[in-house]
Motif scaffolding. Structure first.
Motif, PDB file in Angstrom:
ATOM      1  N   ALA A  89     -14.684 -94.212 -31.483  1.00 40.60           N
ATOM      2  CA  ALA A  89     -15.493 -93.626 -30.410  1.00 40.60           C
ATOM      3  C   ALA A  89     -15.150 -92.159 -30.195  1.00 40.60           C
ATOM      4  O   ALA A  89     -16.037 -91.308 -30.101  1.00 40.60           O
ATOM      5  N   THR A  90     -13.851 -91.853 -30.092  1.00 45.30           N
ATOM      6  CA  THR A  90     -13.450 -90.462 -29.869  1.00 45.30           C
ATOM      7  C   THR A  90     -13.674 -89.613 -31.107  1.00 45.30           C
ATOM      8  O   THR A  90     -13.886 -88.403 -31.006  1.00 45.30           O
ATOM      9  N   ASP A  91     -13.642 -90.242 -32.297  1.00 44.53           N
ATOM     10  CA  ASP A  91     -13.887 -89.501 -33.525  1.00 44.53           C
ATOM     11  C   ASP A  91     -15.304 -88.940 -33.529  1.00 44.53           C
ATOM     12  O   ASP A  91     -15.547 -87.811 -33.974  1.00 44.53           O
ATOM     13  N   ARG A  92     -16.253 -89.686 -33.023  1.00 49.65           N
ATOM     14  CA  ARG A  92     -17.631 -89.208 -32.952  1.00 49.65           C
ATOM     15  C   ARG A  92     -17.768 -88.068 -31.954  1.00 49.65           C
ATOM     16  O   ARG A  92     -18.577 -87.152 -32.155  1.00 49.65           O
ATOM     17  N   ILE A  93     -16.989 -88.100 -30.886  1.00 51.12           N
ATOM     18  CA  ILE A  93     -17.050 -87.032 -29.883  1.00 51.12           C
ATOM     19  C   ILE A  93     -16.544 -85.716 -30.466  1.00 51.12           C
ATOM     20  O   ILE A  93     -17.143 -84.655 -30.254  1.00 51.12           O
ATOM     21  N   THR A  94     -15.441 -85.781 -31.200  1.00 48.32           N
ATOM     22  CA  THR A  94     -14.866 -84.553 -31.755  1.00 48.32           C
ATOM     23  C   THR A  94     -15.746 -83.935 -32.836  1.00 48.32           C
ATOM     24  O   THR A  94     -15.542 -82.783 -33.206  1.00 48.32           O
ATOM     25  N   ASP A  95     -16.734 -84.686 -33.332  1.00 48.49           N
ATOM     26  CA  ASP A  95     -17.680 -84.103 -34.291  1.00 48.49           C
ATOM     27  C   ASP A  95     -18.411 -82.904 -33.696  1.00 48.49           C
ATOM     28  O   ASP A  95     -18.900 -82.039 -34.436  1.00 48.49           O
ATOM     29  N   TYR A  96     -18.486 -82.863 -32.372  1.00 45.70           N
ATOM     30  CA  TYR A  96     -19.278 -81.826 -31.707  1.00 45.70           C
ATOM     31  C   TYR A  96     -18.429 -80.680 -31.161  1.00 45.70           C
ATOM     32  O   TYR A  96     -18.941 -79.851 -30.408  1.00 45.70           O
ATOM     33  N   LEU A  97     -17.169 -80.615 -31.556  1.00 50.89           N
ATOM     34  CA  LEU A  97     -16.359 -79.445 -31.230  1.00 50.89           C
ATOM     35  C   LEU A  97     -16.856 -78.251 -32.044  1.00 50.89           C
ATOM     36  O   LEU A  97     -17.387 -78.428 -33.148  1.00 50.89           O
ATOM     37  N   PRO A  98     -16.697 -77.030 -31.547  1.00 45.57           N
ATOM     38  CA  PRO A  98     -17.272 -75.859 -32.230  1.00 45.57           C
ATOM     39  C   PRO A  98     -16.859 -75.720 -33.694  1.00 45.57           C
ATOM     40  O   PRO A  98     -17.709 -75.555 -34.576  1.00 45.57           O
ATOM     41  N   GLY A  99     -15.561 -75.761 -33.962  1.00 46.14           N
ATOM     42  CA  GLY A  99     -15.094 -75.589 -35.332  1.00 46.14           C
ATOM     43  C   GLY A  99     -15.522 -76.712 -36.249  1.00 46.14           C
ATOM     44  O   GLY A  99     -15.866 -76.486 -37.424  1.00 46.14           O
ATOM     45  N   VAL A 100     -15.524 -77.939 -35.742  1.00 51.69           N
ATOM     46  CA  VAL A 100     -15.956 -79.096 -36.534  1.00 51.69           C
ATOM     47  C   VAL A 100     -17.441 -78.974 -36.855  1.00 51.69           C
ATOM     48  O   VAL A 100     -17.880 -79.261 -37.981  1.00 51.69           O
ATOM     49  N   ALA A 101     -18.230 -78.529 -35.876  1.00 53.02           N
ATOM     50  CA  ALA A 101     -19.667 -78.348 -36.100  1.00 53.02           C
ATOM     51  C   ALA A 101     -19.923 -77.326 -37.192  1.00 53.02           C
ATOM     52  O   ALA A 101     -20.810 -77.507 -38.042  1.00 53.02           O
ATOM     53  N   VAL A 102     -19.155 -76.253 -37.208  1.00 49.70           N
ATOM     54  CA  VAL A 102     -19.294 -75.234 -38.253  1.00 49.70           C
ATOM     55  C   VAL A 102     -19.035 -75.839 -39.631  1.00 49.70           C
ATOM     56  O   VAL A 102     -19.776 -75.592 -40.590  1.00 49.70           O
ATOM     57  N   ARG A 103     -17.993 -76.639 -39.735  1.00 46.46           N
ATOM     58  CA  ARG A 103     -17.668 -77.252 -41.032  1.00 46.46           C
ATOM     59  C   ARG A 103     -18.751 -78.225 -41.473  1.00 46.46           C
ATOM     60  O   ARG A 103     -19.066 -78.321 -42.672  1.00 46.46           O
ATOM     61  N   TYR A 104     -19.350 -78.935 -40.527  1.00 48.85           N
ATOM     62  CA  TYR A 104     -20.440 -79.841 -40.879  1.00 48.85           C
ATOM     63  C   TYR A 104     -21.637 -79.068 -41.437  1.00 48.85           C
ATOM     64  O   TYR A 104     -22.283 -79.506 -42.382  1.00 48.85           O
ATOM     65  N   VAL A 105     -21.941 -77.937 -40.823  1.00 45.66           N
ATOM     66  CA  VAL A 105     -23.065 -77.130 -41.307  1.00 45.66           C
ATOM     67  C   VAL A 105     -22.799 -76.652 -42.727  1.00 45.66           C
ATOM     68  O   VAL A 105     -23.642 -76.803 -43.622  1.00 45.66           O
ATOM     69  N   LEU A 106     -21.631 -76.072 -42.943  1.00 47.76           N
ATOM     70  CA  LEU A 106     -21.317 -75.508 -44.256  1.00 47.76           C
ATOM     71  C   LEU A 106     -21.261 -76.585 -45.336  1.00 47.76           C
ATOM     72  O   LEU A 106     -21.851 -76.425 -46.416  1.00 47.76           O
ATOM     73  N   LYS A 107     -20.579 -77.672 -45.045  1.00 47.01           N
ATOM     74  CA  LYS A 107     -20.453 -78.721 -46.056  1.00 47.01           C
ATOM     75  C   LYS A 107     -21.756 -79.490 -46.247  1.00 47.01           C
ATOM     76  O   LYS A 107     -22.024 -80.009 -47.333  1.00 47.01           O
ATOM     77  N   GLY A 108     -22.575 -79.551 -45.202  1.00 49.35           N
ATOM     78  CA  GLY A 108     -23.863 -80.214 -45.332  1.00 49.35           C
ATOM     79  C   GLY A 108     -24.834 -79.465 -46.217  1.00 49.35           C
ATOM     80  O   GLY A 108     -25.820 -80.025 -46.682  1.00 49.35           O
ATOM     81  N   LEU A 109     -24.563 -78.180 -46.463  1.00 51.17           N
ATOM     82  CA  LEU A 109     -25.427 -77.353 -47.306  1.00 51.17           C
ATOM     83  C   LEU A 109     -24.948 -77.280 -48.751  1.00 51.17           C
ATOM     84  O   LEU A 109     -25.517 -76.541 -49.547  1.00 51.17           O
ATOM     85  N   THR A 110     -23.909 -78.027 -49.079  1.00 51.53           N
ATOM     86  CA  THR A 110     -23.327 -77.916 -50.421  1.00 51.53           C
ATOM     87  C   THR A 110     -24.054 -78.731 -51.476  1.00 51.53           C
ATOM     88  O   THR A 110     -23.712 -78.666 -52.648  1.00 51.53           O
ATOM     89  N   GLY A 111     -25.043 -79.524 -51.077  1.00 55.35           N
ATOM     90  CA  GLY A 111     -25.767 -80.334 -52.056  1.00 55.35           C
ATOM     91  C   GLY A 111     -26.010 -81.723 -51.530  1.00 55.35           C
ATOM     92  O   GLY A 111     -25.574 -82.097 -50.446  1.00 55.35           O
ATOM     93  N   GLY A 112     -26.714 -82.530 -52.302  1.00 58.35           N
ATOM     94  CA  GLY A 112     -26.996 -83.892 -51.873  1.00 58.35           C
ATOM     95  C   GLY A 112     -28.170 -83.918 -50.918  1.00 58.35           C
ATOM     96  O   GLY A 112     -29.104 -83.132 -51.025  1.00 58.35           O
ATOM     97  N   GLU A 113     -28.133 -84.812 -49.954  1.00 57.29           N
ATOM     98  CA  GLU A 113     -29.234 -84.978 -49.016  1.00 57.29           C
ATOM     99  C   GLU A 113     -29.129 -83.914 -47.927  1.00 57.29           C
ATOM    100  O   GLU A 113     -28.434 -84.077 -46.944  1.00 57.29           O
TER     101      GLU A 113
END
Length: 271
Positions: free
Chosen positions: A207-231
């Motif tokens: 539950a808390t792991d999903r909350i920390t997904d929305y921290l500023p630095g974590v959000a930045v990493r999701y954006v960058l890694k989400g653009l590396t390929g795949g879906e």
């Protein structure tokens, strides 16, 4: 003339409140550019961002994962865009030039918007230079690019936008905290110590792991890694959140920081 509060300054001693105009904002942005270029801060923060991106990409480049190396390199350098935003907003408080700047702007919010626009433009420059440095590091590693060029371009473009948003976030923090040393220290403590601790604590339960997904630095990493390929619209490469959603989260952090910073600046005693 007392500098305690511009709202108490006689009308004859300050410019009349004027409507917002593109020309006036442009002049304020130009003034911000002149003040920034007269100091060494902008390039003193740009150099380490570029060097870190180049070095990380060079050392960590791996065949078939070049876009991921570029994403991680930009994730390291983005902190310096945030620091620039803090310094851009709080520097005038440190040098006691903020009263003059507010008088020239007529409204405090106008100066805040000008700083936001200028910081975003500088953030774009930081992002472009860091992305180019990262690609340079990949070239120095002599790894084969093969079909990764589109993903490299996507990561570099997304990273440049994130640099701009984090510079704006920094302006909001700088306006809110005012003291430059305190603002810089607060940013460093949060990014380097507090957020990693929160991420670790959050990982202990689902539950808390999903909350920390929305921290500023974590959000930045999701954006960058989400653009590396795949879906690209669903995460890809093990990314749990969609990159575009997390980009909106980062933009929301920047917007909220600017609103809070501008509101604090409008009500603050300048003494």
């Amino acid at each position: 003339m007392s500098a305690s509060n511009l709202d108490t300054v006689p009308l004859t001693a300050r410019p009349a409140r004027s409507a917002w105009s593109a020309g006036e904002i442009r002049d304020l942005v130009t003034s911000e550019r002149r003040k920034t270029l007269s100091t060494s801060t902008w390039w003193a923060l740009l150099l380490p961002a570029a060097l870190l991106a180049l070095t990380y990409a060079w050392v960590n480049a791996k065949d078939e994962f070049l876009a991921m190396s570029q994403a991680e390199a930009l994730d390291i350098g983005i902190l310096f865009a945030l620091l620039f935003g803090v310094v851009c907003a709080s520097g005038e408080y440190r040098h006691n030039t903020i009263v003059t700047s507010y008088l020239n702007a007529a409204r405090r919010a106008k100066l805040g918007v000008a700083k936001m626009i200028f910081a975003a433009l500088v953030g774009v420059v930081y992002g472009l230079v860091s992305a180019a440095a990262g690609v340079g590091g990949l070239l120095l590693s002599h790894t084969a690019f093969d079909g990764e060029v589109p993903w490299l371009l996507a990561v570099s473009a997304g990273g440049t936008l994130l640099f701009a948003l984090w510079a704006v976030l920094g302006v909001g923090v700088g306006l809110l905290l005012r003291r430059q040393s305190f603002g810089v220290l607060a940013v460093l403590l949060y990014c380097l110590i507090l957020e990693p601790i929160l991420v670790y604590l959050g990982s202990l339960t689902e539950a808390t792991d999903r909350i920390t997904d929305y921290l500023p630095g974590v959000a930045v990493r999701y954006v960058l890694k989400g653009l590396t390929g795949g879906e690209q619209f669903g995460g890809g490469f093990g990314v749990a959140q969609s990159w575009w959603l997390m980009l909106l989260v980062v933009a929301a952090y920047a917007a909220v920081a600017m609103l809070l910073g501008t509101a604090a600046a409008r009500r603050r005693d300048l003494t």
